[in-house]
Design a protein around this motif. Structure first.
Motif, PDB file in Angstrom:
ATOM      1  N   ALA A   1      16.788   6.740  -9.562  1.00 51.64           N
ATOM      2  CA  ALA A   1      15.386   6.701  -9.124  1.00 51.64           C
ATOM      3  C   ALA A   1      14.429   6.206 -10.193  1.00 51.64           C
ATOM      4  O   ALA A   1      13.549   5.390  -9.910  1.00 51.64           O
ATOM      5  N   ASP A   2      14.570   6.667 -11.405  1.00 52.95           N
ATOM      6  CA  ASP A   2      13.595   6.338 -12.451  1.00 52.95           C
ATOM      7  C   ASP A   2      13.550   4.866 -12.820  1.00 52.95           C
ATOM      8  O   ASP A   2      12.514   4.356 -13.217  1.00 52.95           O
TER       9      ASP A   2
ATOM     10  N   THR B   1       0.802  -1.208   0.000  1.00 53.79           N
ATOM     11  CA  THR B   1       0.000   0.000   0.000  1.00 53.79           C
ATOM     12  C   THR B   1       0.844   1.271   0.000  1.00 53.79           C
ATOM     13  O   THR B   1       0.326   2.343  -0.234  1.00 53.79           O
ATOM     14  N   SER B   2       2.138   1.137   0.279  1.00 52.61           N
ATOM     15  CA  SER B   2       2.993   2.321   0.276  1.00 52.61           C
ATOM     16  C   SER B   2       4.442   1.919   0.047  1.00 52.61           C
ATOM     17  O   SER B   2       4.818   0.752   0.216  1.00 52.61           O
ATOM     18  N   GLN B   3       5.250   2.898  -0.310  1.00 51.90           N
ATOM     19  CA  GLN B   3       6.676   2.664  -0.495  1.00 51.90           C
ATOM     20  C   GLN B   3       7.322   2.263   0.830  1.00 51.90           C
ATOM     21  O   GLN B   3       8.242   1.457   0.857  1.00 51.90           O
ATOM     22  N   SER B   4       6.838   2.804   1.949  1.00 50.09           N
ATOM     23  CA  SER B   4       7.388   2.458   3.263  1.00 50.09           C
ATOM     24  C   SER B   4       7.214   0.970   3.554  1.00 50.09           C
ATOM     25  O   SER B   4       8.148   0.305   4.002  1.00 50.09           O
ATOM     26  N   PHE B   5       6.006   0.436   3.312  1.00 53.07           N
ATOM     27  CA  PHE B   5       5.774  -0.987   3.540  1.00 53.07           C
ATOM     28  C   PHE B   5       6.649  -1.834   2.616  1.00 53.07           C
ATOM     29  O   PHE B   5       7.173  -2.863   3.014  1.00 53.07           O
ATOM     30  N   ARG B   6       6.795  -1.383   1.374  1.00 47.88           N
ATOM     31  CA  ARG B   6       7.639  -2.112   0.432  1.00 47.88           C
ATOM     32  C   ARG B   6       9.081  -2.162   0.941  1.00 47.88           C
ATOM     33  O   ARG B   6       9.719  -3.212   0.927  1.00 47.88           O
TER      34      ARG B   6
ATOM     35  N   VAL C   1       9.017   5.858  -6.803  1.00 48.38           N
ATOM     36  CA  VAL C   1       9.680   7.041  -6.241  1.00 48.38           C
ATOM     37  C   VAL C   1      10.295   7.836  -7.382  1.00 48.38           C
ATOM     38  O   VAL C   1      11.105   7.318  -8.143  1.00 48.38           O
ATOM     39  N   ASP C   2       9.910   9.096  -7.491  1.00 48.12           N
ATOM     40  CA  ASP C   2      10.462   9.915  -8.565  1.00 48.12           C
ATOM     41  C   ASP C   2      11.616  10.790  -8.057  1.00 48.12           C
ATOM     42  O   ASP C   2      11.863  10.885  -6.860  1.00 48.12           O
ATOM     43  N   ARG C   3      12.293  11.424  -8.984  1.00 43.69           N
ATOM     44  CA  ARG C   3      13.468  12.226  -8.637  1.00 43.69           C
ATOM     45  C   ARG C   3      13.129  13.417  -7.748  1.00 43.69           C
ATOM     46  O   ARG C   3      13.895  13.782  -6.865  1.00 43.69           O
TER      47      ARG C   3
END
Length: 135
Positions: free
Chosen positions: A94-95, A2-7, A101-103
């Motif tokens: 990043a890309d 559900t989020s980049q943090s969980f990933r 997550v973007d630059r």
């Protein structure tokens, strides 16, 4: 996820190779689940509480999160990070290496502490956050 943090937490727990050289110097706001439950109850029981109440007791870097997870779950293999990935390196890859997550996000958040205004949750709800060591 559900989020980049969980990933990221999942990948750290799985000892993903992309973190073998280090982790991003990105802070993450945290709150004890007991404080979050208390806030929900306080808001729900008092009809005069309106709007958003931001909950964030502490701000931790990923290195600190991993160290705490190692102490809490010694039976798991959790990487002992020794360094941070430089901001410029993260921005460059990043890309194609950091899904979701973007630059711009990298540039604005890496090497920065999270400063979240929790005055409303503390004054209006009279919420007192638990110390980090008891979380």
């Amino acid at each position: 996820f559900t989020s980049q943090s969980f990933r990221m937490i999942h990948e750290i727990l799985q000892a993903h190779p992309k973190y073998w050289t280090g982790v991003p110097a990105v802070a993450m706001p945290v709150v004890d689940v007991r404080d979050a439950v208390a806030a929900h109850l306080l808001v729900g029981l008092d009809a005069s509480n309106e709007g958003r109440h931001v909950l964030a007791a502490h701000s931790l870097q990923w290195v600190e999160v991993a160290a705490r997870l190692r102490r809490l779950f010694p039976q798991l293999y959790i990487i002992g990070f020794r360094s941070f990935v430089p901001k410029l390196v993260m921005w460059l890859v990043a890309d194609f290496a950091m899904q979701g997550v973007d630059r711009k996000t990298i540039w604005e958040n890496v090497n920065e502490r999270v400063a979240i205004d929790t005055i409303k949750s503390q004054k209006v709800l009279r919420l007192r956050y638990r110390p980090l060591d008891s979380t």
